[in-house]
Design a protein around this motif. Structure first.
Motif, PDB file in Angstrom:
ATOM      1  N   UNK A 171       0.828  -1.202   0.000  1.00 14.33           N
ATOM      2  CA  UNK A 171       0.000   0.000   0.000  1.00 14.33           C
ATOM      3  C   UNK A 171       0.865   1.256   0.000  1.00 14.33           C
ATOM      4  N   UNK A 172       1.918   1.269   0.817  1.00 10.22           N
ATOM      5  CA  UNK A 172       2.826   2.421   0.844  1.00 10.22           C
ATOM      6  C   UNK A 172       3.543   2.566  -0.495  1.00 10.22           C
ATOM      7  N   UNK A 173       3.997   1.451  -1.042  1.00 11.18           N
ATOM      8  CA  UNK A 173       4.696   1.498  -2.327  1.00 11.18           C
ATOM      9  C   UNK A 173       3.818   2.086  -3.422  1.00 11.18           C
ATOM     10  N   UNK A 174       2.528   1.795  -3.400  1.00 10.44           N
ATOM     11  CA  UNK A 174       1.629   2.334  -4.411  1.00 10.44           C
ATOM     12  C   UNK A 174       1.538   3.856  -4.326  1.00 10.44           C
ATOM     13  N   UNK A 175       1.423   4.381  -3.122  1.00 11.38           N
ATOM     14  CA  UNK A 175       1.415   5.835  -2.926  1.00 11.38           C
ATOM     15  C   UNK A 175       2.727   6.445  -3.421  1.00 11.38           C
ATOM     16  N   UNK A 176       3.837   5.817  -3.048  1.00  9.11           N
ATOM     17  CA  UNK A 176       5.158   6.357  -3.366  1.00  9.11           C
ATOM     18  C   UNK A 176       5.436   6.301  -4.864  1.00  9.11           C
ATOM     19  N   UNK A 177       5.081   5.214  -5.516  1.00  7.85           N
ATOM     20  CA  UNK A 177       5.296   5.110  -6.962  1.00  7.85           C
ATOM     21  C   UNK A 177       4.473   6.157  -7.714  1.00  7.85           C
ATOM     22  N   UNK A 178       3.230   6.362  -7.287  1.00  5.06           N
ATOM     23  CA  UNK A 178       2.400   7.385  -7.925  1.00  5.06           C
ATOM     24  C   UNK A 178       3.026   8.769  -7.726  1.00  5.06           C
ATOM     25  N   UNK A 179       3.549   9.024  -6.525  1.00  5.60           N
ATOM     26  CA  UNK A 179       4.227  10.285  -6.224  1.00  5.60           C
ATOM     27  C   UNK A 179       5.398  10.505  -7.178  1.00  5.60           C
ATOM     28  N   UNK A 180       6.269   9.499  -7.304  1.00  2.59           N
ATOM     29  CA  UNK A 180       7.419   9.654  -8.188  1.00  2.59           C
ATOM     30  C   UNK A 180       6.986   9.804  -9.642  1.00  2.59           C
ATOM     31  N   UNK A 181       5.971   9.098 -10.050  1.00  2.30           N
ATOM     32  CA  UNK A 181       5.477   9.227 -11.409  1.00  2.30           C
ATOM     33  C   UNK A 181       5.034  10.639 -11.740  1.00  2.30           C
ATOM     34  N   UNK A 182       4.497  11.319 -10.764  1.00  2.08           N
ATOM     35  CA  UNK A 182       3.996  12.678 -10.973  1.00  2.08           C
ATOM     36  C   UNK A 182       5.043  13.757 -10.721  1.00  2.08           C
ATOM     37  N   UNK A 183       5.919  13.553  -9.751  1.00  2.00           N
ATOM     38  CA  UNK A 183       6.741  14.657  -9.244  1.00  2.00           C
ATOM     39  C   UNK A 183       8.243  14.499  -9.370  1.00  2.00           C
ATOM     40  N   UNK A 184       8.742  13.351  -9.839  1.00  2.00           N
ATOM     41  CA  UNK A 184      10.193  13.168  -9.796  1.00  2.00           C
ATOM     42  C   UNK A 184      10.954  14.179 -10.644  1.00  2.00           C
ATOM     43  N   UNK A 185      10.395  14.635 -11.744  1.00  2.00           N
ATOM     44  CA  UNK A 185      11.092  15.590 -12.608  1.00  2.00           C
ATOM     45  C   UNK A 185      11.210  16.976 -11.977  1.00  2.00           C
ATOM     46  N   UNK A 186      10.377  17.256 -10.984  1.00  2.00           N
ATOM     47  CA  UNK A 186      10.382  18.585 -10.366  1.00  2.00           C
ATOM     48  C   UNK A 186      10.701  18.539  -8.873  1.00  2.00           C
TER      49      UNK A 186
END
Length: 95
Positions: free
Chosen positions: A27-42
């Protein structure tokens, strides 16, 4: 040399942070992966510090924050933690 907090995270630091964010609960990994998918470039140095603080938590404590069962308190109640937590809590895209 100190890196200003609003500078973007460099590739090496981003890679280390992604590795640090691997969790034991799916469950935590799902939140974190979505976060990186959206925000890692910035992702900024400041935001990375907030994410690092969250990664110091036990998996169940982190999940409680992500699911809004509780809010950060004590030393964790810092602006950079609250900012990243809000980004982590963003709902999935409804496409």
């Amino acid at each position: 040399m100190d890196t200003p907090a609003n500078d973007l995270l460099d590739e090496r630091s981003l890679s280390k942070l992604r590795w640090r964010c691997r969790r034991g609960l799916l469950e935590n990994d799902l939140f974190i992966e979505r976060f990186f998918g959206r925000h890692e470039a910035t992702l900024t140095v400041r935001q990375a510090a907030g994410l690092e603080a969250l990664m110091d938590l036990a998996d169940n404590d982190l999940l409680d924050l992500l699911l809004r069962r509780r809010d950060p308190d004590g030393d964790l109640a810092r602006p950079e933690v609250n900012e990243v937590l809000a980004q982590l809590r963003e709902p999935p895209d409804q496409r």
